[in-house]
Scaffold this active site. Structure first.
Site: not given
Ligand code: NOJ
Length: 534
Positions: A204, A260
């Site tokens: 993340d 990500e």
């Molecule tokens: C990316 C995640 O996919 C999302 O759902 C989340 O709100 C943010 N990062 C913060 O962790």
């Protein structure tokens, strides 16, 4: 698999948004028991792996991305025994299980943050986070002008006057990755789950781990500026050192890391895919692209060239739990911002039939490309965004933090319909945590299973054909076919996508699959096909 072609290089990975996948205990929330009971479904879809969104103990202010204990399962999702059982069951069916690592921030309910609040400014406990003095005479102005992703300032002030950083909700304080304790803790967390059989991690906020230690305002040239505005908390070069350390750990277990990373194009994304860093990084340009042949072609080229430069392959994705579902995105005119439209856009602009036709073609386009592909639960059913969720059921912190100017992401998180009828269409034994549209029975797994031409069967067939004809080769070349077509060859398979308004003749060859009924040797508007040459 041969060393040059490990399983993940061309894998199809299915994203399970746990809260909304299947509810095994009837409390309205999806859980591990629910996933376990549907593993045969995932097997029958033909995917290689599942990525499960965070299942750790969490107050759930951001759907579990606010973790209070990284080594325990939240009771609403099940128990540790069930989690291990799931990993083992999945493995028995040949499915790898990827978990979600949330290293940028903890929950404010994490013991470290509670300790930080109870400790004095300057203490080691505060040093695990980003605590700073404010600006102005009484320190009453936030330390920087950084805005939170969900809206509002990225800083919140605590009782003794210091401020802490949270790029997301105020209940998600950012960790300070220059603290050796933070690094050691996460190495341990990686090992904890790898020992339990996890095949790797989707990471993340991979682009956000390191903040400029000078904490400059946005827009000041601090040397990190690329093409204009400097963002002092995104894509800083130092973050790659952290990844290299993780890579050493996951390599011991043959695990994988998936980034990500929201960064500026392939010049930057390729850095994450260097041989000693991530295995995969989502191509969000592809995910966000409008349905336009020329734009898609540019994005595909950039990915193929950018990834091959570092010996990697692209990781394609059309949707996830953070973005308006593709059936709805592609059903809106190109100049309409789907996210803004959710709140108060003109509903008559939406053409759901067109959106579905394009989404089905997009699936054949994506699954035909070299590299791996991630599916978001429900896209194989052609689910649209639920754009009319009543305000009172919204849970995404975006809704509140944006002061009700952005509706948020709940519309793509509505519980899956498994059955054609019954309470919550088979999601659980009662209602789900978000209401489903009354007509979702017709989109359910039950309604589509075995039905020729259904979106579910289209995905199943495409994944099967992909494994038979495309996996094991990175071969790719474009075939020139005019402005509104994308045509490419993958060895003996030709992929044809008609973005135009008119039907086009299909090339010669055995038709393997089409996204629209293919009659008379033509491919209708918005249709896609795979053909096999002799
Ligand atoms: C990316 C995640 O996919 C999302 O759902 C989340 O709100 C943010 N990062 C913060 O962790």
């Amino acid at each position: 698999m041969a060393p040059g072609h490990p399983w993940w290089r061309q894998a199809v990975v299915y994203q399970v948004y746990l809260r909304s996948f299947a509810d095994g205990n009837g409390d309205g929330t999806g859980d591990i028991r629910g996933i376990r009971s549907h593993l045969p479904y995932l097997r029958s879809l033909g995917v290689d792996a599942v990525w499960i969104n965070p299942w750790y103990v969490s107050p759930m202010n951001d759907g579990g991305y606010d973790v209070a204990d990284y080594r325990a399962i939240d009771p609403q999702f099940g128990t540790m025994d069930e989690a291990i059982g799931l990993i083992e069951d999945a493995r028995g069916l040949g499915l790898h299980v990827l978990l979600d690592l949330v290293p940028n921030h903890t929950s404010s309910a994490h013991p470290w943050f509670e300790e930080a609040l109870a400790s004095a400014p300057g203490s080691p406990a505060r040093d695990r986070y980003h605590f700073r003095s404010g600006r102005g005479p009484n320190g009453s102005r936030a330390p920087t002008n950084w805005a939170g992703v969900f809206g509002g300032s990225a800083w919140t002030r605590v009782d003794d006057g210091e401020w802490y950083l949270h790029l997301f909700d105020q209940t998600q304080p950012d960790l300070n990755w220059s603290s050796p304790e933070v690094a050691a803790e996460f190495e341990d967390i990686l090992r904890f789950w790898l020992e339990k059989g996890a095949a790797g991690f989707r990471v993340d906020v991979a682009n956000g781990l390191v903040k400029d230690p000078e904490y400059p305002d946005i827009g000041i040239d601090d040397g990190n500026s690329r093409g204009g505005v400097s963002i002092p908390y995104s894509d800083l070069d130092l973050l790659h050192d952290i990844v290299r350390d993780w890579r050493k750990v996951v390599d011991e277990y043959e695990g994988i890391l998936v980034a990500e990373a929201w960064v500026d194009g392939w010049d930057r994304l390729a850095n994450y895919l260097r041989p000693d860093e991530y295995h995969q990084a989502f191509d969000f340009d592809f995910m966000q692209a409008p349905w336009d042949a020329d734009i898609m072609k540019g994005i595909i080229d950039a990915a193929l060239i950018g990834s091959s430069g570092v010996g990697a392959v692209p990781t394609w994705v059309l949707s996830n739990h953070d973005i308006v579902r593709q059936v709805t995105r592609y059903g809106l005119p190109q100049d309409v911002d789907a996210r803004a439209w959710l709140l108060k856009g003109d509903r008559s602009l939406l053409d759901p039939g067109l959106g579905l036709r394009r989404a089905r073609s997009a699936a054949l386009l994506m699954l035909g490309l070299p590299g791996s592909a991630y599916l978001y639960q429900g896209e194989e059913l052609g689910l649209p965004e639920v754009h009319d969720l009543p305000f009172e059921v919204l849970e995404d912190p975006t809704w509140v933090r944006s002061r009700h100017t952005r509706k948020g992401r709940d519309g793509c998180r509505v519980p899956l319909p498994w059955a054609a009828s019954g309470p919550s269409f088979g999601f659980g034994t009662d209602g789900g945590w978000l209401p489903q549209p009354a007509d979702w029975g017709s989109l359910s797994v039950e309604a589509q299973d075995g039905v020729p031409g259904s979106t579910l069967e289209l995905y199943r067939e495409a994944i099967d054909l992909r494994s038979r004809y495309l996996v094991g080769t990175d071969k790719f070349h474009w075939v020139d076919a005019g402005d509104e077509m994308l045509v490419f060859d993958r060895g003996q398979v030709r992929v044809v996508v008609n973005f135009g308004a008119d039907p086009v003749p299909l090339p010669h060859g055995e038709i393997l699959i089409t996204s629209v009924p293919a009659g008379d040797g033509v491919l209708t508007s918005q249709g896609a096909a795979w053909l096999r040459s002799d």
